[in-house]
Enzyme design. Structure first.
Site, PDB file in Angstrom:
ATOM      1  CB  SER A 206      36.477  42.424  43.059  1.00 51.56           C
ATOM      2  OG  SER A 206      36.703  43.213  41.937  1.00 51.56           O
ATOM      3  CG  ASP A 302      31.685  41.441  36.927  1.00 53.67           C
ATOM      4  OD1 ASP A 302      31.582  40.925  38.035  1.00 53.67           O
ATOM      5  OD2 ASP A 302      32.362  42.466  36.705  1.00 53.67           O
ATOM      6  CG  HIS A 369      31.769  43.606  40.725  1.00 54.55           C
ATOM      7  ND1 HIS A 369      32.468  42.700  39.949  1.00 54.55           N
ATOM      8  CD2 HIS A 369      32.689  44.186  41.528  1.00 54.55           C
ATOM      9  CE1 HIS A 369      33.748  42.745  40.284  1.00 54.55           C
ATOM     10  NE2 HIS A 369      33.913  43.641  41.241  1.00 54.55           N
TER      11      HIS A 369
END
Ligand code: NAG
Ligand code: NAG
Length: 425
Positions: A206, A302, A369
């Site tokens: 991330s 995502d 994710h």
């Protein structure tokens, strides 16, 4: 990944999500800010009881020494931290450095409140569990289990890249020192043996994956030519796309982060010569300038970007959109068309990778994710597969140079039968 309160909150979150899954009439309840806090640690949450032989281990926190003198501090001025598990045997001279993720703060208000959490202050940091690519379980993590593994905590809110100070509403100082944190932690780990490494992998998920892209080349440059240095960006391919109302959500978030935190030194010079700094903060531009071998792992759907970029809560989306962003299985055909549009932008932006030697791609179509730091996504019977490889196998083959086919882009959702419901949401 973080145990203690974060994990308790995680469980609450998951209970809340299950409740919502049963009844989509409820609004997507928790505030975006709370979710941003929770998402980065979503990995490693579900205990992989069925296939994990060794229990996960807790790794203690090490605070950076001399942090204050170096000005390398968290948002609240406390020293930053990292976790280190030593390698052994054939992995004794190999190092994996993972940069933690956790969204960004783009306003003084956001950054001030972040100081009350582990994402802004080491006062709240605890030991963590190592899972997925960080695990020392050989069957689960065959390529990295015996490497030295460092997990660098994220407490600057600017992808380890800012260098500035600000003033909180209460008059206290806000420290935007991500770049100094990164430099100081790497320097300390260098002294602990990283300087003698033969193989190194810089990774992150991330916001930590964005940091990995931003730092990949300067990180590589710290090592002699003969050292194998590679970078793996997990779920960091943030796109400048329009949300359901036609606004460029991320454009303004990144603008805020880049300006508030004075992010400049890490941006590629050739990009800055042509474009605005915030534009160069987007991976689609960034990757054009990266020379070191990089592996990009991302879902083309995502779940973070779907929830916060494409269908943000601030737009008060109707019930049908809320159900869709809760779970891609609930999206109707119009909504799927919209999400496929997002996928196409990503696939187009990744075309430059085709010509890059030594690079790897794993772009699956599973709604999730961060896929390296949970056992389930990384290497399990429920892992997404592309070209019949799990993520651990694809990354492992790319890392050692053992396979020619390391660039895989999945077909459109829902074509891939290995996209399991067990994956972290
Ligand atoms: C690197 O290796 C050399 C030679 O074996 C040794 O003297 C030195 O202490 C090592 N440095 C680190 C940081 O481990
Ligand atoms: C799907 O949902 C959206 C949002 O409520 C709506 O505007 C659209 O007409 C729906 N499409 C179909 C095919 O039902």
């Amino acid at each position: 990944m973080a145990p203690g309160t974060a994990q308790a909150e995680q469980l609450l979150l998951h209970t809340a999500q299950r409740r919502r899954a049963r009844d989509c009439r409820h609004a997507w309840g928790l505030s975006a800010a709370v979710l941003l806090l929770l998402l980065p640690s979503a990995a490693g949450l579900l205990p992989p009881m069925m296939f994990c032989a060794t229990p996960p281990e807790t790794v203690p926190l090490t605070l950076l020494s001399g942090a204050q003198e170096k000005g390398a501090v968290c948002l609240d001025g406390t020293p930053p931290g990292y976790h280190l598990q030593r390698g052994s045997g054939t992995g004794a001279n190999n190092w994996l450095i993972h940069l933690e993720g956790g969204g960004w703060c783009s306003t003084v208000k956001d950054c001030s409140s972040r100081r009350n959490s582990e994402l802004g202050s080491s006062n709240f940091m605890k030991p963590i569990l190592y899972a997925g690519i960080l695990s020392s379980d050989q069957p689960l993590n065959p390529d990295f289990y015996n490497w030295n593994r460092v997990y660098v905590r994220y407490c600057d809110g600017g992808s380890f890249s800012g260098d500035a100070e600000g003033q909180a509403p209460d008059g206290s100082t806000l420290y935007f020192r991500g770049l100094r944190i990164y430099e100081a932690v790497i320097a300390e780990v260098m002294e602990k043996g990283l300087a003698n490494a033969t193989k190194v992998l810089l990774t992150g998920c991330s916001a930590g994956a964005l940091a990995t892209m931003l730092h990949c080349d300067d990180f590589s440059a710290k090592f002699p030519q003969e050292v194998s240095v590679k970078c793996l960006a997990d779920a960091g391919f943030f796109l400048d796309v329009k949300d359901i109302s036609g606004e460029r959500t991320f454009w303004s978030v990144f603008d805020g982060v880049v300006q508030l935190q004075n992010i400049r030194n890490v941006l590629p010079k050739d990009c800055l010569a042509k474009k605005e700094p915030k534009e160069c903060f987007f991976p689609a531009e960034l990757i054009k300038s990266i020379h070191s071998p990089m592996f990009i792992l991302n879902s083309a759907y995502d779940s973070f970007q779907v929830r916060y970029v494409l269908i943000p809560d601030s737009l008060a989306p109707d019930n049908s959109w809320l159900c869709c962003k809760h779970n891609i299985r609930n999206c109707n055909s119009t909504q799927m068309e919209f999400l496929n549009g997002f996928r196409n932008v990503m696939v187009d932006a990744l075309k430059v990778v085709e010509d890059k030697e030594g690079w790897g791609l794993f772009i699956d179509s599973c709604f999730t994710h961060c896929q390296t730091v949970s056992d389930i996504s990384w290497n399990s019977p429920f892992s997404p597969r592309l070209g019949d490889k799990t993520i651990a196998e694809a990354v492992g083959d790319w890392q050692c140079g053992c396979s020619e086919r390391v660039k895989e882009i999945d077909c459109e959702y829902p074509c891939n039968p290995t996209c399991s419901r067990q994956l972290p949401p």
